[in-house]
Design an enzyme around this catalytic site. Structure first.
Site, PDB file in Angstrom:
ATOM      1  N   ALA A 258      35.450  28.604  23.844  1.00 45.86           N
ATOM      2  CA  ALA A 258      35.228  29.922  23.237  1.00 45.86           C
ATOM      3  C   ALA A 258      33.738  30.164  23.081  1.00 45.86           C
ATOM      4  O   ALA A 258      32.974  29.233  22.837  1.00 45.86           O
ATOM      5  CB  ALA A 258      35.916  29.986  21.880  1.00 45.86           C
ATOM      6  N   CYS A 266      31.555  36.044  40.468  1.00 49.43           N
ATOM      7  CA  CYS A 266      32.941  35.929  40.931  1.00 49.43           C
ATOM      8  C   CYS A 266      33.973  36.437  39.931  1.00 49.43           C
ATOM      9  O   CYS A 266      34.664  37.417  40.206  1.00 49.43           O
ATOM     10  CB  CYS A 266      33.228  34.483  41.298  1.00 49.43           C
ATOM     11  SG  CYS A 266      32.130  33.880  42.584  1.00 49.43           S
ATOM     12  N   LYS A 269      33.948  40.316  38.922  1.00 50.58           N
ATOM     13  CA  LYS A 269      34.226  41.193  40.072  1.00 50.58           C
ATOM     14  C   LYS A 269      35.630  40.952  40.613  1.00 50.58           C
ATOM     15  O   LYS A 269      36.321  41.892  41.014  1.00 50.58           O
ATOM     16  CB  LYS A 269      33.160  40.955  41.138  1.00 50.58           C
ATOM     17  CG  LYS A 269      33.694  40.705  42.529  1.00 50.58           C
ATOM     18  CD  LYS A 269      32.646  40.445  43.545  1.00 50.58           C
ATOM     19  CE  LYS A 269      32.786  39.130  44.254  1.00 50.58           C
ATOM     20  NZ  LYS A 269      33.883  38.904  45.130  1.00 50.58           N
TER      21      LYS A 269
END
Ligand code: UGA
Length: 439
Positions: A258, A266, A269
């Site tokens: 976290a 990567c 997108k």
């Protein structure tokens, strides 16, 4: 075996060098003369541990060379990998496949005989079939070209290891008449001899495997970050929670880190392109949850800005040091970097922001030239009223809190990645804040 690798960015340069390392004769191809010149000289144009050594060794051994000449590529081999980029389209969530298409348009008319093109780029489902059609149209008389898809799962920072010893090899082929499996078995003979799982499937499944893997990883990170939001309100500790659920091996502790969330070229997108493609094929509802995954991820950046304001009272004119610019450690990649986004937003909100990253400074300067860049960790910390750890480089994780305390103006730190040993920092007099836990 002889092969070409077209596109010599992160993926292509690594693939080319590693295929040569596996004993093949490789020609790397790119339209960018500067990239080719630098690779040909043995210089990797980005930071990737271990890659310079592999590149140099194989250039010297004569197994690896680079060119911008597609005719040379067409004459060099009958097996060609495509590793060009598929960035997010401007003004849309969809992936831009124009560079993959351009490879087919430039290469195929120059081919003679029988050729296999193995796509490695991450593409929307259906791309390989469309490229096959294009290749059939463009192939000269008497030439046959098969397109297969062989997605890549390498992580930046571990690219060499992930390529030479992958955890699985996936190959999508067009049907019974495919020659691709036999060729791939030869290309990957070394990893396959070490029992690497090899999944041979159809083109569309192979394309989907790649985006599904990244979407799953992004979802896992956003899951823990969503829980982290609840932890912040009720005073629970997200890191202990992640440890506890991670012991269940159906869940696993990996990718439950976290903090500031995911970035890079990567994951962000790919989840957007996956959503866009699902809509295009008529599965409108199927992936709408990924919109939430994206939103949770973006909210974490805002949370650090809000927390900074809470801690400092006001941001105007405050000296804030952001440790990290790369989207993750062991990389100089600043594409969609949470660290740099935080630094930029703090600066826009009026803070006086200093940034330090062990490798990402040059790239960060290009994206955010207006920020103040420190020359070292020590330089970055000097005089700071607030320190934000935004990328978990070892240099930051192992920093001595007593030493750091002697440099700053205010001993206040936000651990945006939940990686610092809390007790040691607190006993050195630091006021520590973190995401998903109250300290
Ligand atoms: C990712 C995938 O992990 C690769 O398998 C894939 O091949 C690659 O994308 C690609 O499509 O080319 P990468 O972008 O190098 O690799 O980075 P990751 O290690 O996946 O990390 C992505 C982001 O998630 C980083 O910003 C990292 O800080 C963040 N992260 C990771 C978390 O916030 N928490 C975690 O627990 C783990």
């Amino acid at each position: 075996m002889r092969m070409t690798v077209i596109g010599t960015g992160y993926l292509g340069a690594t693939h080319a060098a590693c295929m040569a390392e596996l004993g093949h004769e490789v020609l790397g191809v790119d339209v960018d003369q500067r990239k080719i010149d630098s690779l040909q000289k043995g210089e990797v144009p980005f930071y990737e541990p271990g890659l310079p050594e592999v590149l140099e060794r194989n250039l010297e051994a004569g197994r690896l060379a680079f060119t911008t000449d597609y005719q040379e590529a067409a004459d060099f081999a009958n097996v060609h990998f495509i590793g060009v980029g598929t960035p997010q389209q401007r003004g849309s969530y969809a992936a831009d496949t124009r560079y993959v298409e351009a490879v087919i348009e430039d290469l195929v008319p120059k081919l003679k005989g029988e050729h296999l093109i193995l796509g490695k780029s991450t593409v929307p489902v259906g791309t390989a079939a469309a490229l096959q059609q294009k290749a059939d149209e463009l192939a000269p008389e008497g030439t046959s070209v098969e397109i297969a898809w062989n997605p890549e799962f390498l992580r930046e920072g571990y690219a060499v290891k992930d390529t030479i010893t992958p955890d699985r090899i996936v190959l999508g082929v067009r049907g019974e008449d495919s020659a691709a499996e036999a060729v791939a078995r030869e290309v990957y003979a070394t990893p396959l001899s070490n029992d690497t799982p090899f999944i041979v499937t159809d083109l569309q499944t192979a394309e989907l495997v790649k985006v599904s893997a990244n979407a799953f990883l992004a979802t896992k990170i956003s899951f823990i970050n969503a829980v982290s939001e609840v932890c912040e309100i009720v005073g629970a500790d997200v890191t202990q929670l992640a440890d506890a659920i991670g012991h269940d091996d159906r869940i696993g502790r990996k990718f439950l880190g976290a903090g500031l969330g995911f970035g890079g070229g990567c994951l962000p997108k790919d989840i957007r392109a996956f959503m866009a493609r699902a809509g295009e094929v008529g599965a409108d509802q199927a992936l709408t949850f990924l919109r939430e995954v994206d939103a949770i991820n973006m909210r974490r950046r805002q949370r650090v800005i809000d927390l900074s304001r809470e801690v400092l009272g006001s941001l105007i004119g405050k000296r804030v040091t952001v440790l990290g610019a790369a989207f993750k450690p062991n990389s100089d990649d600043v594409r969609d970097s949470p660290a740099l986004a935080v630094a930029g937003q703090l600066s826009l909100a009026g803070a006086s922001v200093r940034v330090y990253d062990p490798q990402g400074m040059d790239n960060a300067r290009k994206v955010f030239p207006t920020l103040d860049y420190a020359s070292s960790l020590e330089d970055a910390l000097r005089g700071a009223e607030l320190v934000i750890l935004a990328t978990e480089w070892d240099e930051f994780k192992t920093m001595d809190p007593e030493w750091a305390a002697g440099l700053v103006e205010g001993k206040v730190l936000i651990d945006g990645r939940n990686v610092l040993p809390v007790a040691a920092w607190q006993s050195a007099g630091w006021e520590l804040h973190a995401l998903g836990r109250s300290l």
